[in-house]
Design an enzyme around this catalytic site. Structure first.
Site, PDB file in Angstrom:
ATOM      1  N   VAL A  36       8.755   7.140  25.024  1.00 30.68           N
ATOM      2  CA  VAL A  36       9.074   6.444  26.270  1.00 30.68           C
ATOM      3  C   VAL A  36       8.572   7.165  27.522  1.00 30.68           C
ATOM      4  O   VAL A  36       8.913   6.791  28.639  1.00 30.68           O
ATOM      5  CB  VAL A  36      10.595   6.166  26.400  1.00 30.68           C
ATOM      6  CG1 VAL A  36      11.061   5.230  25.303  1.00 30.68           C
ATOM      7  CG2 VAL A  36      11.405   7.455  26.391  1.00 30.68           C
ATOM      8  N   LYS A  37       7.762   8.186  27.337  1.00 33.85           N
ATOM      9  CA  LYS A  37       7.311   8.940  28.506  1.00 33.85           C
ATOM     10  C   LYS A  37       6.021   8.350  29.121  1.00 33.85           C
ATOM     11  O   LYS A  37       5.406   7.456  28.546  1.00 33.85           O
ATOM     12  CB  LYS A  37       7.106  10.408  28.108  1.00 33.85           C
ATOM     13  CG  LYS A  37       8.409  11.111  27.670  1.00 33.85           C
ATOM     14  CD  LYS A  37       9.500  11.066  28.730  1.00 33.85           C
ATOM     15  CE  LYS A  37      10.550  12.155  28.589  1.00 33.85           C
ATOM     16  NZ  LYS A  37      11.525  11.969  27.498  1.00 33.85           N
ATOM     17  N   THR A  38       5.648   8.907  30.274  1.00 34.36           N
ATOM     18  CA  THR A  38       4.511   8.374  31.046  1.00 34.36           C
ATOM     19  C   THR A  38       3.241   8.269  30.206  1.00 34.36           C
ATOM     20  O   THR A  38       2.516   7.285  30.275  1.00 34.36           O
ATOM     21  CB  THR A  38       4.242   9.282  32.268  1.00 34.36           C
ATOM     22  OG1 THR A  38       5.448   9.415  32.989  1.00 34.36           O
ATOM     23  CG2 THR A  38       3.160   8.701  33.158  1.00 34.36           C
ATOM     24  N   ASP A  82       6.959  11.919  24.251  1.00 35.03           N
ATOM     25  CA  ASP A  82       7.678  11.088  23.272  1.00 35.03           C
ATOM     26  C   ASP A  82       7.413   9.613  23.591  1.00 35.03           C
ATOM     27  O   ASP A  82       6.737   9.292  24.570  1.00 35.03           O
ATOM     28  CB  ASP A  82       9.160  11.502  23.205  1.00 35.03           C
ATOM     29  CG  ASP A  82      10.057  10.885  24.273  1.00 35.03           C
ATOM     30  OD1 ASP A  82       9.644   9.919  24.948  1.00 35.03           O
ATOM     31  OD2 ASP A  82      11.185  11.359  24.439  1.00 35.03           O
ATOM     32  N   GLY A  92       3.622   4.897  28.705  1.00 37.47           N
ATOM     33  CA  GLY A  92       2.217   4.757  28.311  1.00 37.47           C
ATOM     34  C   GLY A  92       1.985   3.831  27.131  1.00 37.47           C
ATOM     35  O   GLY A  92       0.886   3.287  26.979  1.00 37.47           O
TER      36      GLY A  92
END
Ligand SMILES: *Cc1c(COP(=O)(O)O)cnc(C)c1O
Length: 397
Positions: free
Chosen positions: A185-187, A183, A3
């Site tokens: 690096v998540k979607t 966190d 995201g």
């Protein structure tokens, strides 16, 4: 995924909203915050989006796992069945709860295999924590049935799979509790953050109290709040929640973009007879953060990943050699090197993690390659990427 690629004025506006009042704390300060409740708003919007009764937003995905385990009463001497393919946080949370991780094999879904879970059940088994890896799902209906039959608690680690569904039902809502990570690096991201969801009001209340030193959050005077239980601090700040709120409102468009990008890539890779794809129990529910496929053998999979990297295809993962996501390379875990002293029962009476053998998982993981799907790709980026991938695949197969 991820995201952060699409940060914009929306995130900035939500954060400024919080800075405007100076109330960075999610509880109390009812007058000063002038009606701005970012964490609370995020919770009600995520619960509604997932179709689940309750959501608690906390400081990380790891925290959400700790909250779920504690709220479900999992602790000292309990065995928890986990997969060898996950982020180490799943295992750390089980250890921190004082419980004993027991590994079961995965299948071609890249998630826990129901028959392997059944085999791993013993007299001390209390819970199963399937991990919906890389945006897609485990055979969660079968796992749910098995847990019900065996009287086991089901906690889903859906940290990598927000927005994914199985037959229309959100991942994370099949078990007693489901865990998400926001966190970097998540979607969708809060910067740092996580959430635990449930349909059980009681479990939700325990989680909310445990995350804030046991406080009951009744009334609007912190000083008068009760605390029935001990807890810790796994709270999120309003600033992080504000970023997450803007991101959550973009989730549907993120999923749409990912699915479109993945489809084009998948169609290109599908031209090769020697490639087979990850088993996705409900393809429509895939959140499409990765395209994962199998090569006929380990050496070609390893070589393909390396050659793709050399050809400039970024975001290419060969998990079997990566020391983040597969048990094979977790030396620190296998030797149980930890800063906190592990419970004695764990040290004396546990599986020997250094000798653990998971041939079925090894055979799957050694042949799989995953390509990350990005949001920011242009049509041109995608065409170039496909050309490079086709070129490397032709040379490899
Ligand atoms: C990211 C992740 C976690 C931990 O989330 P954090 O927010 O980084 O603490 C747990 N499990 C899985 C499968 C993850 O990918």
């Amino acid at each position: 995924m991820p995201g952060f690629e699409i940060f914009g004025v929306e995130e900035r506006r939500e954060v400024e909203d919080v800075l405007d009042t100076g109330v960075l704390f999610r509880y109390g300060f009812d007058q000063a915050r002038r009606g701005r409740w970012k964490a609370k708003t995020f919770e009600s919007e995520l619960a509604e989006r997932l179709g689940v009764g309750y959501c608690y937003l906390c400081s990380s995905g790891t925290a959400s796992l700790s909250l779920a385990l504690a709220s479900c009463g999992i602790g000292s001497d309990d065995e928890v069945i986990v997969p060898p393919f996950t982020f180490i946080a799943t295992i750390e949370a089980v250890l921190l709860a004082g419980a004993i991780p027991v590994f079961a094999e995965i299948d071609e879904t890249l998630c826990l295999a129901p028959d392997a879970i059944e085999e791993a059940i013993g007299p001390r088994t209390k819970a199963v924590v399937p991990v919906h890896m890389c945006g897609s799902m485990a055979r969660i209906d079968e796992i749910e049935n098995l847990c019900r039959q065996e009287g086991l608690i089901l906690i889903e680690d859906a940290c990598q799979s927000v927005g994914a569904t199985f037959r229309g039902k959100a991942l994370g809502t099949f078990g007693q509790m489901g865990c998400f990570s926001f966190d970097p690096v998540k979607t969708i991201t809060c910067g740092e953050g996580g959430a635990v969801v449930t349909n059980d009001k009681n479990l939700h209340e325990i989680a909310e109290a445990y995350a804030d030193h046991g406080h009951d959050h009744i009334g609007n005077d912190r000083g008068l709040e009760g605390h029935e239980i001990l807890g810790t601090n796994l709270r999120i700040s309003e600033l992080n929640a504000a970023v997450g709120l803007a991101q959550l409102r973009k989730l549907d468009s993120i999923l749409e973009t990912q699915r479109a990008h993945k489809k084009v890539l998948k169609d290109a890779v599908a031209q090769y007879d020697d490639v087979s794809f990850r088993n996705t129990p409900d393809p429509e529910g895939d959140s499409a953060t990765f395209l994962s496929f199998f090569l006929p053998d380990e050496s070609r999979a390893r070589k393909l990943a390396k050659d793709l990297g050399r050809a400039g295809v970024d975001g290419c993962f060969y998990w079997y050699d990566n020391n983040w996501h597969y048990l094979r390379m977790w030396d620190h875990f296998k030797k149980l090197r930890s800063a906190f002293r592990l419970p004695l029962s764990l040290l004396e009476d546990r599986p020997d993690y250094e000798k653990i053998e998971l041939p079925r998982s090894d055979s799957i993981m050694s042949r799989v390659v995953s390509l990350q799907i990005k949001l920011s790709w242009t049509q041109q980026d995608i065409s170039e990427r496909i050309e490079k991938i086709a070129d490397v695949l032709t040379r490899t197969l």
